[in-house]
Design a protein around this motif. Structure first.
Motif, short mmCIF file in Angstrom:
data_model
loop_
_atom_site.label_atom_id
_atom_site.label_comp_id
_atom_site.label_asym_id
_atom_site.label_seq_id
_atom_site.Cartn_x
_atom_site.Cartn_y
_atom_site.Cartn_z
N SER A 72 9.96 -5.37 1.78
CA SER A 72 8.75 -5.11 2.56
C SER A 72 8.95 -5.46 4.03
CB SER A 72 7.58 -5.92 1.99
OG SER A 72 6.44 -5.78 2.79
N TYR A 105 1.84 6.03 6.14
CA TYR A 105 2.02 5.93 4.69
C TYR A 105 3.18 5.00 4.35
CZ TYR A 105 3.03 7.36 -0.10
OH TYR A 105 3.29 7.36 -1.44
N GLN A 109 3.35 1.72 1.98
CA GLN A 109 4.34 1.51 0.92
C GLN A 109 4.96 0.12 1.05
OE1 GLN A 109 5.07 3.18 -1.71
NE2 GLN A 109 3.96 5.06 -1.28
N GLN A 112 2.53 -2.27 -0.35
CA GLN A 112 2.50 -2.13 -1.80
C GLN A 112 3.70 -2.85 -2.44
OE1 GLN A 112 2.60 1.94 -3.12
NE2 GLN A 112 1.96 1.40 -5.19
N ILE A 113 4.86 -2.70 -1.85
CA ILE A 113 6.05 -3.39 -2.36
C ILE A 113 5.83 -4.90 -2.31
CG2 ILE A 113 8.47 -3.92 -1.86
CD1 ILE A 113 8.71 -1.00 -0.82
N GLN A 116 2.48 -5.81 -4.85
CA GLN A 116 2.53 -5.40 -6.25
C GLN A 116 3.90 -5.62 -6.88
OE1 GLN A 116 1.18 -1.34 -6.36
NE2 GLN A 116 -0.90 -1.89 -5.77
N ASN A 119 8.81 -1.26 -7.67
CA ASN A 119 9.82 -0.47 -6.98
C ASN A 119 9.26 0.94 -6.77
OD1 ASN A 119 12.09 0.92 -6.11
ND2 ASN A 119 13.46 -0.15 -7.51
N VAL A 120 8.97 1.29 -5.54
CA VAL A 120 8.35 2.59 -5.25
C VAL A 120 9.30 3.75 -5.53
CG1 VAL A 120 6.69 1.69 -3.58
CG2 VAL A 120 8.94 2.43 -2.79
N TRP A 121 10.59 3.49 -5.68
CA TRP A 121 11.54 4.54 -6.00
C TRP A 121 11.24 5.13 -7.38
CZ3 TRP A 121 11.88 4.67 -1.45
CH2 TRP A 121 12.99 4.59 -0.63
N PHE A 123 8.55 6.14 -8.43
CA PHE A 123 7.48 7.14 -8.34
C PHE A 123 7.88 8.30 -7.42
CE2 PHE A 123 5.67 2.88 -8.88
CZ PHE A 123 5.18 3.05 -10.17
N THR A 124 9.14 8.45 -7.12
CA THR A 124 9.58 9.54 -6.25
C THR A 124 10.00 10.74 -7.10
OG1 THR A 124 11.85 8.73 -6.21
CG2 THR A 124 10.39 7.98 -4.44
#
Length: 128
Positions: A72, A105, A109, A112-113, A116, A119-121, A123-124
């Motif tokens: 982050s 955005y 992200q 969010q990292i 929460q 790992n946002v990866w 959701f890619t």
């Protein structure tokens, strides 16, 4: 005909609000040429995104607290340095490093990292 890289607007004072102290460059001499400062910010921008990507690529779905905080922090550093570059070039009427909604955005992200620890990866929709 003017190039689309040049802005018809007057320079913004926004670039003055971003200084080396905002990025933790305490040892950066203030009297160095502007080109060197721009290159350092560009390198910092690239480093932040690359290092964050390495952390996310090497982690599972749930990030450890230290990994989430570091990823982050690096993504926010990328956003700040990208904004500095945008303001710097905008003040010269050069339309590089445009800030678009996706920049905002990316900042979300990063938050969010951090909070929460996901790992946002995951959701890619891209694959290598």
């Amino acid at each position: 005909m003017k190039s689309i890289l040049f802005s018809p607007h007057k320079p913004s004072s926004l670039s003055q609000s971003f200084g080396a102290q905002n990025f933790g460059w305490r040892n950066c001499p203030i009297d160095q040429p502007a080109e060197d400062r721009i290159m350092q910010v560009l390198a910092t921008c690239s480093y932040g995104l690359q290092r964050c990507t390495e952390i996310l690529d090497g982690s599972g779905l749930i990030l450890s607290k230290p990994d989430a905080l570091k990823a982050s922090e690096l993504l926010v550093l990328h956003c700040k340095s990208y904004a500095w570059l945008g303001a710097c070039f905008y003040s010269s009427h050069i339309m590089l490093f445009k800030l678009r909604p996706k920049h905002h955005y990316v900042y979300h992200q990063a938050m969010q990292i951090k909070y929460q620890q996901l790992n946002v990866w995951a959701f890619t929709t891209f694959a290598e």
